[in-house]
Design a protein around this motif. Structure first.
Motif, PDB file in Angstrom:
ATOM      1  N   PHE A   4       0.831  -1.205   0.000  1.00 50.59           N
ATOM      2  CA  PHE A   4       0.000   0.000   0.000  1.00 50.59           C
ATOM      3  C   PHE A   4       0.864   1.253   0.000  1.00 50.59           C
ATOM      4  O   PHE A   4       0.624   2.200  -0.746  1.00 50.59           O
ATOM      5  N   TYR A   5       1.903   1.255   0.841  1.00 48.79           N
ATOM      6  CA  TYR A   5       2.786   2.411   0.923  1.00 48.79           C
ATOM      7  C   TYR A   5       3.654   2.535  -0.321  1.00 48.79           C
ATOM      8  O   TYR A   5       3.968   3.632  -0.768  1.00 48.79           O
ATOM      9  N   LYS A   6       4.055   1.409  -0.887  1.00 45.12           N
ATOM     10  CA  LYS A   6       4.882   1.441  -2.094  1.00 45.12           C
ATOM     11  C   LYS A   6       4.120   2.042  -3.269  1.00 45.12           C
ATOM     12  O   LYS A   6       4.697   2.791  -4.069  1.00 45.12           O
ATOM     13  N   PHE A  12       3.555   9.463  -5.737  1.00 44.18           N
ATOM     14  CA  PHE A  12       4.108  10.758  -5.343  1.00 44.18           C
ATOM     15  C   PHE A  12       5.375  11.091  -6.126  1.00 44.18           C
ATOM     16  O   PHE A  12       5.579  12.238  -6.527  1.00 44.18           O
ATOM     17  N   VAL A  13       6.216  10.106  -6.370  1.00 39.64           N
ATOM     18  CA  VAL A  13       7.438  10.352  -7.147  1.00 39.64           C
ATOM     19  C   VAL A  13       7.088  10.725  -8.586  1.00 39.64           C
ATOM     20  O   VAL A  13       7.701  11.627  -9.165  1.00 39.64           O
ATOM     21  N   PHE A  45       5.857  16.134  -2.153  1.00 46.31           N
ATOM     22  CA  PHE A  45       6.992  15.952  -1.246  1.00 46.31           C
ATOM     23  C   PHE A  45       6.511  15.781   0.194  1.00 46.31           C
ATOM     24  O   PHE A  45       7.002  14.911   0.924  1.00 46.31           O
ATOM     25  N   ILE A  46       5.536  16.590   0.604  1.00 48.18           N
ATOM     26  CA  ILE A  46       4.953  16.441   1.941  1.00 48.18           C
ATOM     27  C   ILE A  46       4.263  15.079   2.056  1.00 48.18           C
ATOM     28  O   ILE A  46       4.321  14.429   3.101  1.00 48.18           O
ATOM     29  N   GLY A  47       3.632  14.628   0.984  1.00 51.43           N
ATOM     30  CA  GLY A  47       3.010  13.305   0.976  1.00 51.43           C
ATOM     31  C   GLY A  47       4.025  12.199   1.182  1.00 51.43           C
ATOM     32  O   GLY A  47       3.757  11.222   1.896  1.00 51.43           O
ATOM     33  N   ILE A  48       5.210  12.337   0.594  1.00 55.75           N
ATOM     34  CA  ILE A  48       6.259  11.329   0.787  1.00 55.75           C
ATOM     35  C   ILE A  48       6.718  11.321   2.235  1.00 55.75           C
ATOM     36  O   ILE A  48       6.921  10.251   2.831  1.00 55.75           O
ATOM     37  N   ILE A  49       6.876  12.496   2.818  1.00 57.02           N
ATOM     38  CA  ILE A  49       7.276  12.563   4.220  1.00 57.02           C
ATOM     39  C   ILE A  49       6.227  11.904   5.107  1.00 57.02           C
ATOM     40  O   ILE A  49       6.546  11.095   5.994  1.00 57.02           O
ATOM     41  N   LEU A  50       4.950  12.215   4.873  1.00 59.92           N
ATOM     42  CA  LEU A  50       3.877  11.606   5.665  1.00 59.92           C
ATOM     43  C   LEU A  50       3.800  10.097   5.439  1.00 59.92           C
ATOM     44  O   LEU A  50       3.465   9.337   6.351  1.00 59.92           O
ATOM     45  N   LEU A  51       4.103   9.661   4.235  1.00 54.76           N
ATOM     46  CA  LEU A  51       4.111   8.239   3.927  1.00 54.76           C
ATOM     47  C   LEU A  51       5.137   7.506   4.774  1.00 54.76           C
ATOM     48  O   LEU A  51       4.849   6.450   5.353  1.00 54.76           O
ATOM     49  N   ASN A  55       4.437   4.762   7.721  1.00 52.46           N
ATOM     50  CA  ASN A  55       5.085   3.462   7.663  1.00 52.46           C
ATOM     51  C   ASN A  55       5.824   3.168   8.967  1.00 52.46           C
ATOM     52  O   ASN A  55       5.762   2.049   9.488  1.00 52.46           O
ATOM     53  N   THR A  56       6.495   4.164   9.509  1.00 50.37           N
ATOM     54  CA  THR A  56       7.194   3.989  10.781  1.00 50.37           C
ATOM     55  C   THR A  56       6.206   3.706  11.902  1.00 50.37           C
ATOM     56  O   THR A  56       6.449   2.831  12.744  1.00 50.37           O
ATOM     57  N   TRP A  57       5.099   4.448  11.941  1.00 49.82           N
ATOM     58  CA  TRP A  57       4.094   4.207  12.963  1.00 49.82           C
ATOM     59  C   TRP A  57       3.496   2.816  12.868  1.00 49.82           C
ATOM     60  O   TRP A  57       3.193   2.188  13.876  1.00 49.82           O
ATOM     61  N   SER A  58       3.304   2.326  11.646  1.00 45.82           N
ATOM     62  CA  SER A  58       2.738   0.995  11.506  1.00 45.82           C
ATOM     63  C   SER A  58       3.716  -0.070  11.979  1.00 45.82           C
ATOM     64  O   SER A  58       3.319  -1.105  12.496  1.00 45.82           O
ATOM     65  N   LYS A  59       5.018   0.177  11.825  1.00 44.60           N
ATOM     66  CA  LYS A  59       6.010  -0.791  12.313  1.00 44.60           C
ATOM     67  C   LYS A  59       6.084  -0.767  13.838  1.00 44.60           C
ATOM     68  O   LYS A  59       6.334  -1.792  14.454  1.00 44.60           O
ATOM     69  N   ILE A  60       5.891   0.392  14.435  1.00 46.03           N
ATOM     70  CA  ILE A  60       5.931   0.495  15.893  1.00 46.03           C
ATOM     71  C   ILE A  60       4.753  -0.242  16.519  1.00 46.03           C
ATOM     72  O   ILE A  60       4.890  -0.898  17.547  1.00 46.03           O
TER      73      ILE A  60
END
Length: 64
Positions: A4-6, A12-13, A45-51, A55-60
């Protein structure tokens, strides 16, 4: 990174690449013609940062 994140990372890219291509580099970056492309690229670019934050929050949150 989940699929989903990929997918959103690729989207975004692509948005950033299209907007950088559409910019008129001969005129001022903040001219009226370029402003819509600058805002769109900045939003992507802001969307990539939020992405990456999501992703980090989901791993935590995952229990091992």
């Amino acid at each position: 990174m989940q699929k989903f994140y990929k997918v959103f990372l690729v989207v975004f890219v692509v948005f950033i690449a299209i907007n950088l291509y559409a910019l008129d580099w001969q005129t001022d970056l903040l001219s009226e013609d370029n402003l819509k492309f600058v805002f769109s690229a900045a939003s992507a670019f802001i969307g990539i940062i939020l992405l990456f934050v999501m992703n980090t929050w989901s791993k935590i949150g995952v229990k091992k």
